[in-house]
Design an enzyme around this catalytic site. Structure first.
Site, PDB file in Angstrom:
ATOM      1  N   ASP A 101      84.509  71.726  32.281  1.00 55.77           N
ATOM      2  CA  ASP A 101      84.106  73.022  31.752  1.00 55.77           C
ATOM      3  C   ASP A 101      84.843  73.175  30.429  1.00 55.77           C
ATOM      4  O   ASP A 101      86.060  73.375  30.416  1.00 55.77           O
ATOM      5  CB  ASP A 101      84.505  74.143  32.736  1.00 55.77           C
ATOM      6  CG  ASP A 101      84.298  75.543  32.168  1.00 55.77           C
ATOM      7  OD1 ASP A 101      84.691  76.521  32.831  1.00 55.77           O
ATOM      8  OD2 ASP A 101      83.747  75.674  31.049  1.00 55.77           O
ATOM      9  N   LYS A 122      84.586  77.268  20.184  1.00 57.95           N
ATOM     10  CA  LYS A 122      83.254  77.142  20.794  1.00 57.95           C
ATOM     11  C   LYS A 122      82.267  78.101  20.127  1.00 57.95           C
ATOM     12  O   LYS A 122      81.057  77.876  20.132  1.00 57.95           O
ATOM     13  CB  LYS A 122      83.361  77.459  22.287  1.00 57.95           C
ATOM     14  CG  LYS A 122      82.115  77.193  23.099  1.00 57.95           C
ATOM     15  CD  LYS A 122      82.475  77.287  24.565  1.00 57.95           C
ATOM     16  CE  LYS A 122      81.243  77.286  25.448  1.00 57.95           C
ATOM     17  NZ  LYS A 122      81.601  77.255  26.873  1.00 57.95           N
ATOM     18  N   GLU A 130      76.138  76.376  32.241  1.00 58.16           N
ATOM     19  CA  GLU A 130      77.239  76.976  33.005  1.00 58.16           C
ATOM     20  C   GLU A 130      76.810  77.804  34.212  1.00 58.16           C
ATOM     21  O   GLU A 130      77.347  77.602  35.305  1.00 58.16           O
ATOM     22  CB  GLU A 130      78.156  77.771  32.052  1.00 58.16           C
ATOM     23  CG  GLU A 130      78.995  76.815  31.216  1.00 58.16           C
ATOM     24  CD  GLU A 130      79.520  77.377  29.903  1.00 58.16           C
ATOM     25  OE1 GLU A 130      79.977  76.573  29.081  1.00 58.16           O
ATOM     26  OE2 GLU A 130      79.487  78.612  29.715  1.00 58.16           O
ATOM     27  N   ASP A 170      77.334  85.489  34.107  1.00 63.36           N
ATOM     28  CA  ASP A 170      78.469  84.728  33.575  1.00 63.36           C
ATOM     29  C   ASP A 170      78.920  85.330  32.251  1.00 63.36           C
ATOM     30  O   ASP A 170      78.285  85.114  31.211  1.00 63.36           O
ATOM     31  CB  ASP A 170      78.031  83.266  33.399  1.00 63.36           C
ATOM     32  CG  ASP A 170      79.151  82.374  32.871  1.00 63.36           C
ATOM     33  OD1 ASP A 170      78.944  81.149  32.804  1.00 63.36           O
ATOM     34  OD2 ASP A 170      80.233  82.893  32.518  1.00 63.36           O
TER      35      ASP A 170
END
Lengths: 584, 189
Positions: A8, A70, A166, A189
């Site tokens: 992850d 990211k 994800e 999420d």
């Protein structure tokens, strides 16, 4: 059956795991920690620091400490606001780069440093070389973001077998011990930088994603930014980031916090105070933005909230009570908090790694592509070739023919997005098709668009005469035309030299132009229901707005608008009540 | 010519049970998905994937059935069946009205301006829900006719093919309009 690890690669934290006797297990580093902060610090000399040692440097040396990279991976300059403490650079339309100690790095290079550490940690924990990996991305990542993430893995010496979404990974973690059941679930999420909502159907080991939606620029970092903006302490912003984030975390379990600040100015010690109520007021606009995406995902899946069995919460930000109550409200049931919000995605990545290596049997993931894929037509419209939420891997073919006799080449622009006008969508890239010389309509080339199981596009062109197929390179570096670059530069100059007070007046006048007719209309409809005093108040406020307009005084007009707005609140209430009554 | 019915082991008929179809697709995926070691087969999975997206929608499924059994019945352009003209007009007008209303609503940034629009919003919603009910009931009616056709289905019997083509057209229009109206409702709420 060689080992594949699951990773992850999060905005804030990263984790790595491997299957062990049928169970996904997350691996710890030398300090026994499973979470590695996704932070890289570049000291004046020597190797970069990664993880916790780097995170400690954030408050001390912000311009050389790269965090939340990211947000920029796979992005071009102009696509994303660069409000981080470290410098970003690049010409408009080219990939964003990080600038540290006189060197430039692509975001994937920074991420690869984090991945190298994870790879080393896993190698130490498992006492074996780590080569193959599955890496997760937000479901709503576009093609460039996925390719850049894959590149980050390759730069770290890994063979990236799959890029996994994800929320789907989290669903795998949730459903691994329920393989004989059938269920419809949603995965909500909300992480540091991104938000995804996915709706899945679980049926005897088949995990089918029905729809997915999200926003790759929405997360806990936005709440932190709002807290920084609201904090009036005389401390630079980059220092505020750390203690507001700490306060936010603590307020998930405490009602109020006080944080003494270590960097006191001469003799004076500062304390940051925040209550949960204050946090919720500041955080609410950000959290509310998730609502539309949830509705959209449900609509695309053609389901109502009542059709779902569980709502799974994933991502550190879902610990916030405000987020949980929004989820409960949108979906009409209490969310399922059985999954560890920090670890579920990594566990799921590990399971997918197990599926690919054969360690996990009887589980199959049917994921979807989140964005419609299309090409630009002659009239500037988007022609969708593969619609959003199509199950992947998927192929679709288009036939192209020469529009003009003797035409030798044709430029095809490929885009991802849902808008009708091509240029409103995200430009994935373009490629050139070659035609042999022929009369109009006689040269034909078949193009096959394939979105693979990682959600990445591959294009093949086939000449219908010779049958020769070749892989088409879709290039994305040269998207921005000279005109567009000039325009972007012009606009930024405009803002720099704008007359500030002129702008205030123009904005205020727009408000008055809307407010005055609205007041007149409302008075006409229900004015008689007001008391004489209320009517006089409104008349006075209107007069003041008109006077300020005539005098051309910007701040006076702003104040007058605000006063009129307040004076007419009762009017607004009466209108709403009346409407509610006639609705019956 | 691809046979989507064969790809998912379905009988070539007008009607099928969508739950059973989904179950079939899931079983096919569990065997042929490229990730499954041993039985994984990218080409067969692609076939099952494409077949599922066509067969699960009645209008597309009928179109495909005609492609296989009687391609000459598929005309290029088709006119709106006269009994649908009214529905079509109502939808077109409503979408225009909604568009105008939403422009007004997004221009209204202050509390009072928005409050003035509330009654209009409610009447818009009512019009949308009324039209939705009518579209849905036409659609259900067409599905019922489809089931009836299925009960008497004889492949290649001219009368059956004609009924099929007519139903295909109706379902195609109704599906498209239901989607457009759903979108409009989504944007409004």
């Amino acid at each position: 059956m060689s080992l594949i690890v699951g990773i992850d690669l999060g905005t804030t934290n990263s984790l790595i795991g491997a299957m062990d006797a049928g169970f996904p297990v997350l691996l710890a580093d030398a300090d026994g920690e499973r979470l590695t902060p996704s932070v890289v610090h570049f000291p004046e000399s020597g190797e970069p620091l990664v993880g916790r040692p780097a995170a400690r440097m954030r408050a001390l040396d912000p311009s050389h400490t790269v965090y939340s990279v990211k947000r920029f991976i796979g992005r071009r300059v102009g696509e994303e606001a660069d409000d981080v403490a470290y410098p970003l650079t690049g010409a408009p339309g080219t990939p964003m780069r990080v600038r540290v100690r006189d060197r430039e790095y692509l975001p994937e290079q920074i991420s690869s440093i984090v991945l190298k550490k994870l790879r080393a940690d896993a190698a130490r924990a498992l006492e074996t070389e780590i080569v193959r990996a599955v890496i997760t991305v937000p479901a709503y990542f576009n093609d460039a973001q996925r390719q850049a993430t894959k590149a980050a893995g390759e730069l770290a010496g890994l063979t990236v077998e799959r890029i996994v979404n994800e929320p789907t990974a989290a669903a795998l973690a949730y459903g691994l011990d329920k393989l004989h059941d059938r269920a419809r679930i949603a995965v909500f999420d909300l992480g540091g930088g991104t938000f995804d909502i996915s709706i899945l159907e679980l049926n005897q080991g088949v995990f089918q994603v029905l729809s997915t939606n999200g926003n790759t620029r929405l997360g806990g970092d936005d709440i932190d930014a709002a807290l920084v903006a609201a904090c009036t302490l005389p401390v630079p912003d980059w220092q505020k980031r750390d203690f507001v984030a700490a306060a936010k975390h603590r307020l998930s379990t405490e009602e109020a916090v006080e944080i003494p600040l270590p960097f006191a100015t001469a003799g004076e010690s500062l304390i940051y105070r925040l209550t949960r109520a204050e946090l919720e007021t500041i955080a609410r606009p950000t959290v509310e933005r998730t609502r539309w995406h949830c509705r959209r995902a449900l609509a695309d899946a053609k389901l109502e909230p009542a059709d779902l069995d569980e709502i799974i919460l994933v991502g550190g930000q879902t610990r916030m009570p405000l987020v949980r109550s929004l989820v409960a409200e949108v979906f009409g049931r209490e969310p399922n908090t059985s999954q560890n919000p920090d670890e579920a995605v990594a566990l799921g990545a590990t399971i997918q790694a197990g599926i690919l290596s054969g360690a996990v049997q009887n589980v199959v993931l049917l994921d979807v592509t989140p964005l419609s894929l299309g090409i630009e037509t002659f009239g500037g419209l988007m022609n969708v070739i593969i619609p959003r939420n199509s199950t992947i891997p998927i192929k679709a073919g288009e036939m192209f023919t020469n529009a003009v006799s003797g035409q030798q080449a044709m430029l095809i622009k490929v885009l991802q997005g849902e808008r009708e006008i091509a240029k409103d969508n995200w430009p994935l890239g373009e490629f050139s098709l070659d035609f042999e010389r022929a009369p109009k309509g006689h040269a034909r080339v078949g193009v096959q668009f394939e979105i693979d199981a990682s959600g990445i596009l591959h294009v093949l062109a086939r000449d219908t005469k010779t049958g020769v197929e070749k892989v088409v390179q879709v290039s994305s570096a040269i998207d921005v035309s000279d005109e567009a670059v000039e325009k972007m530069l012009e606009e930024s100059l405009e803002h720099a030299f704008e007359d500030m007070s002129g702008r205030v007046f123009t904005e205020a006048k727009l408000k008055s132009d809307e407010l005055l007719p609205a007041v007149r209309s409302a008075l006409g409809r229900v004015g008689s229901r007001l008391t004489a005093e209320e009517q006089a108040q409104i008349a006075a406020a209107v007069a003041e707005v008109e006077a300020a307009l005539a005098a051309g005084e910007p701040h006076r007009l702003k104040r007058a608008n605000a006063a009129l707005d307040e004076a007419t609140q009762r009017l607004a209430t009466i209108l709403v009540e009346q409407a509610m009554r006639t609705r019956g | 010519m691809t046979d989507h019915f064969a790809a998912l082991d379905q009988p070539r008929r007008p009607w099928l049970d969508t739950e059973a179809l989904k179950e079939c697709f899931h079983r096919a995926s569990a065997t042929w998905h490229p990730d499954v070691p041993g039985s994984g087969d990218a080409a067969r999975f692609a076939g099952a994937n494409a077949a599922y997206s066509v067969l699960r929608d009645p209008a597309w499924r009928l179109r495909h059935l005609l492609e296989l059994e009687a391609p000459e019945m598929l005309s290029g352009a088709s006119e709106i069946p006269p009994e649908f003209a009214e529905l079509f007009m109502r939808l077109a007008e409503l979408r225009q009205a909604l568009n105008t209303f939403q422009k007004k609503e997004s221009a209204a940034t202050q509390g009072l301006a928005r409050a003035l629009l509330i009654e209009e919003r409610q009447s818009m919603l009512k019009r949308v829900m009324t039209l939705k009910t009518d579209l849905d009931s036409s659609y259900e009616g067409s599905l019922a006719a489809l089931q009836a056709l299925d009960a008497e289905w004889e492949p290649r019997a001219a009368a059956c093919i004609e009924r099929l083509a007519a139903l295909q057209q109706r379902l195609a229009y109704l599906s498209k309009w239901r989607v457009q109206l759903s979108e409009a409702l989504f944007k409004l709420q």
